[in-house]
Design a protein around this motif. Structure first.
Motif, mmCIF file in Angstrom:
data_model
loop_
_atom_site.group_PDB
_atom_site.id
_atom_site.type_symbol
_atom_site.label_atom_id
_atom_site.label_comp_id
_atom_site.label_asym_id
_atom_site.label_seq_id
_atom_site.Cartn_x
_atom_site.Cartn_y
_atom_site.Cartn_z
ATOM 1 N N PRO A 158 9.315 15.281 -5.901
ATOM 2 C CA PRO A 158 10.217 15.416 -7.058
ATOM 3 C C PRO A 158 11.258 16.523 -6.901
ATOM 4 C CG PRO A 158 7.961 15.169 -7.819
ATOM 5 C CD PRO A 158 7.904 15.322 -6.314
ATOM 6 N N ASP A 159 10.941 17.573 -6.114
ATOM 7 C CA ASP A 159 11.898 18.673 -5.935
ATOM 8 C C ASP A 159 12.956 18.361 -4.875
ATOM 9 O OD1 ASP A 159 10.501 18.878 -3.552
ATOM 10 O OD2 ASP A 159 9.767 20.921 -3.916
ATOM 11 N N GLY A 160 12.921 17.134 -4.311
ATOM 12 C CA GLY A 160 13.927 16.720 -3.345
ATOM 13 C C GLY A 160 13.516 16.893 -1.891
ATOM 14 N N VAL A 161 12.384 17.547 -1.623
ATOM 15 C CA VAL A 161 11.918 17.694 -0.248
ATOM 16 C C VAL A 161 11.570 16.313 0.304
ATOM 17 C CG1 VAL A 161 10.074 18.614 1.226
ATOM 18 C CG2 VAL A 161 11.096 20.055 -0.546
ATOM 19 N N MET B 265 5.014 11.754 -5.390
ATOM 20 C CA MET B 265 6.142 11.579 -4.490
ATOM 21 C C MET B 265 6.384 10.086 -4.312
ATOM 22 S SD MET B 265 4.153 12.705 -0.965
ATOM 23 C CE MET B 265 5.576 12.751 0.077
ATOM 24 N N THR B 266 7.557 9.749 -3.846
ATOM 25 C CA THR B 266 7.852 8.335 -3.569
ATOM 26 C C THR B 266 7.582 8.067 -2.101
ATOM 27 O OG1 THR B 266 10.169 8.795 -3.048
ATOM 28 C CG2 THR B 266 9.652 8.240 -5.343
ATOM 29 N N HIS B 267 7.196 6.830 -1.811
ATOM 30 C CA HIS B 267 6.946 6.385 -0.438
ATOM 31 C C HIS B 267 7.679 5.068 -0.244
ATOM 32 C CE1 HIS B 267 3.489 9.159 0.105
ATOM 33 N NE2 HIS B 267 3.282 8.909 -1.161
ATOM 34 N N GLY C 259 0.815 -1.213 0.000
ATOM 35 C CA GLY C 259 0.000 0.000 0.000
ATOM 36 C C GLY C 259 0.843 1.255 0.000
ATOM 37 N N ILE C 260 1.839 1.302 0.887
ATOM 38 C CA ILE C 260 2.705 2.482 0.972
ATOM 39 C C ILE C 260 3.506 2.658 -0.303
ATOM 40 C CG2 ILE C 260 4.796 3.379 2.110
ATOM 41 C CD1 ILE C 260 3.593 2.343 4.769
ATOM 42 N N GLU C 261 4.239 1.638 -0.703
ATOM 43 C CA GLU C 261 5.152 1.777 -1.837
ATOM 44 C C GLU C 261 4.427 1.784 -3.177
ATOM 45 O OE1 GLU C 261 8.327 -1.065 -1.167
ATOM 46 O OE2 GLU C 261 8.937 0.002 0.659
ATOM 47 N N GLY C 262 3.197 1.240 -3.218
ATOM 48 C CA GLY C 262 2.414 1.213 -4.452
ATOM 49 C C GLY C 262 1.372 2.310 -4.538
#
Length: 117
Positions: free
Chosen positions: A88-91, A65-67, A13-16
């Motif tokens: 995507p901006d690195g935050v 964003m990535t999780h 769930g988190i990563e997908g």
């Protein structure tokens, strides 16, 4: 002995970015308390029930964003996990959670999160 908590569904769930899968881990009357820069300990954001929790999960996991599930420990009727995220901006965002379980479902969840300023 109750039903085991499904850590693989948590990871998927988190990563997908799957809010529906994550919602399936919560009891119908679950509660989430969120503490962060905007909702501090004396005034946390609190969501009750799957309706409110679903809105939050859908918002968070629909973002660009990535999780990543970093760590997850289940012991008895408790689960603790850490999630790292990056826009995507690195935050970057780091969230740590502690939750109480009943019959393998989350009934109370406290989430503390911090992000780059």
């Amino acid at each position: 002995m109750g039903t085991a908590f499904d850590t693989e569904t948590l990871r998927r769930g988190i990563e997908g970015h799957d809010a529906t899968a994550l919602l399936s881990l919560y009891a119908d009357d679950a509660e989430i308390r969120v503490v962060d820069r905007n909702t501090q300990p004396s005034h946390p954001m609190v969501m009750h029930g799957q309706g409110e929790i679903s809105k939050m999960l859908t918002d968070v996991y629909s973002r660009d964003m990535t999780h990543k599930l970093e760590e997850c420990v289940v012991q008895g009727d408790k689960v603790a996990f850490t999630e790292s995220c990056e826009y995507p901006d690195g935050v970057r965002v780091l969230a740590t959670s502690m939750a109480s379980l009943k019959d393998g479902k989350i009934i109370e969840h406290t989430l503390v999160q911090a992000w780059d300023e």
